[in-house]
Scaffold this active site. Sequence first.
Site, PDB file in Angstrom:
ATOM      1  N   ASP A 229       0.825  -1.209   0.000  1.00 33.43           N
ATOM      2  CA  ASP A 229       0.000   0.000   0.000  1.00 33.43           C
ATOM      3  C   ASP A 229       0.858   1.257   0.000  1.00 33.43           C
ATOM      4  OD1 ASP A 229      -2.805  -0.030  -0.196  1.00 33.43           O
ATOM      5  OD2 ASP A 229      -3.024  -0.918   1.775  1.00 33.43           O
TER       6      ASP A 229
ATOM      7  N   GLU B   2      -5.501   6.924  -0.090  1.00 34.78           N
ATOM      8  CA  GLU B   2      -6.003   6.167   1.057  1.00 34.78           C
ATOM      9  C   GLU B   2      -5.049   6.227   2.243  1.00 34.78           C
ATOM     10  OE1 GLU B   2      -8.052   1.842   1.992  1.00 34.78           O
ATOM     11  OE2 GLU B   2      -6.727   2.031   0.266  1.00 34.78           O
TER      12      GLU B   2
ATOM     13  N   ASP C 145      -6.465   4.565  -5.005  1.00 35.18           N
ATOM     14  CA  ASP C 145      -6.453   3.409  -4.112  1.00 35.18           C
ATOM     15  C   ASP C 145      -5.243   2.568  -4.513  1.00 35.18           C
ATOM     16  OD1 ASP C 145      -6.847   1.275  -2.455  1.00 35.18           O
ATOM     17  OD2 ASP C 145      -8.993   1.105  -2.845  1.00 35.18           O
TER      18      ASP C 145
ATOM     19  N   ILE D  41      -3.842  -0.151  -3.302  1.00 40.47           N
ATOM     20  CA  ILE D  41      -4.213  -1.574  -3.436  1.00 40.47           C
ATOM     21  C   ILE D  41      -5.676  -1.699  -3.032  1.00 40.47           C
ATOM     22  CG2 ILE D  41      -3.976  -3.914  -2.575  1.00 40.47           C
ATOM     23  CD1 ILE D  41      -1.135  -3.703  -2.414  1.00 40.47           C
ATOM     24  N   ASP D  42      -6.508  -1.948  -4.004  1.00 41.69           N
ATOM     25  CA  ASP D  42      -7.919  -2.216  -3.752  1.00 41.69           C
ATOM     26  C   ASP D  42      -8.084  -3.735  -3.765  1.00 41.69           C
ATOM     27  OD1 ASP D  42     -10.630  -1.835  -3.395  1.00 41.69           O
ATOM     28  OD2 ASP D  42     -11.038  -1.683  -5.531  1.00 41.69           O
TER      29      ASP D  42
ATOM     30  N   THR E 251      -7.350  -5.921  -0.564  1.00 39.78           N
ATOM     31  CA  THR E 251      -6.158  -6.357   0.181  1.00 39.78           C
ATOM     32  C   THR E 251      -6.154  -7.867   0.437  1.00 39.78           C
ATOM     33  OG1 THR E 251      -7.262  -5.782   2.264  1.00 39.78           O
ATOM     34  CG2 THR E 251      -5.834  -4.122   1.280  1.00 39.78           C
TER      35      THR E 251
ATOM     36  N   ASP F 200     -12.571   3.968  -3.999  1.00 33.95           N
ATOM     37  CA  ASP F 200     -13.026   2.596  -4.251  1.00 33.95           C
ATOM     38  C   ASP F 200     -13.893   2.480  -5.498  1.00 33.95           C
ATOM     39  OD1 ASP F 200     -11.793   1.194  -2.155  1.00 33.95           O
ATOM     40  OD2 ASP F 200     -13.327   1.841  -0.727  1.00 33.95           O
TER      41      ASP F 200
END
Length: 344
Positions: A56, A79, A135, A137-138, A140, A284
């Site tokens: 992230d 994020e 984002d 890493i959408d 996780t 998101d």
Amino acid sequence: MSARACATGMAYLAKERAAAIEAVESASRVCKAVFKKLVTDETLTKKDKSPVTVADFSAQAVVNSILEKHFPDDAIVGEEDAKDLRGDEGRVLRERVVELVNSTTKHPMSADEILRAIDRGQYAGGPTGRHWALDPIDGTKGFLRGEQFAVCLALIVDGQVRLGVVGCPNLPYDITKPDGERGVLAVAVEGQGAFQKRLGADLSDETRISVSNVMETRNASFCESVEAAHASHSDNAKIAELLGITKQPVRMDSQCKYVAVARGDADIYLRLPSSNTYVEKIWDHAAGNIIMQEAGGRVSDIDGKQLDFSIGRTLSANKGVVAAGAGIFDMVIAAVKATLANKN
């Protein structure tokens, strides 16, 4: 060419499109490097989330630094922030992030530069001007399982999403060949259509994508979250029954779902509220929203209202998300409303 083309003949947001693709591709490489180096059977057994934390931070640093290089005055809604990487307590995590970022980038960055890049993502958002929504890493849990996750970047101008890029490192390029080549990048600019290419390939690999042409819901299929915490699977099942859908849902994490529906792998994406208090975040949905629309689909909340990206960092004016091809969208919304009305 879009009606918003420049006087020079350059397509609307051409520079932004190229920079966003560069940023998402670079961040995707970082995420793959993190998975290869840090995710093991042991981390999965212990439910250790530290690899995704490293990914992230690393991905956000890479994206933000590339955006700053091309557009130094643009704000970013990201994020993450870098507070957990500072001081003695953050030393181990900070060193991992610095190592991973510099192992995949052409121009090494110092720890201070990386922390500053991460913290460029603290903009509050709003209805005027332009800012990016990221984002890093959408999905996780999908990342940790080696399944679907996405790096998602969108440009919002005066409260409207104008550009979206979604990198899906583990998504099959051809869904009919699940064991074939993986890694997809989807991109859309307002008024210019939606496209996909192989992750890492040059722009000549781009092909236009569009939603399926299914006109009867009984022939449709759902795409929904793997995690029941993110959407109500039981409500989805009731909606499927109302619509006469018998196909098993396609379940995957992240905004890869938007890409799957946008290119016709599935026909409907539902993210129904799992609680009365949960509020969706703009990062998101922003990129997936415009990709879906430019592929010929429609996106709204559960009441049929367009998603409002002008309020700030959240979609506080909306509840849930419904996405489908234009030919069946109204029928899907009617079934969603009926199911939720009976539930209430």
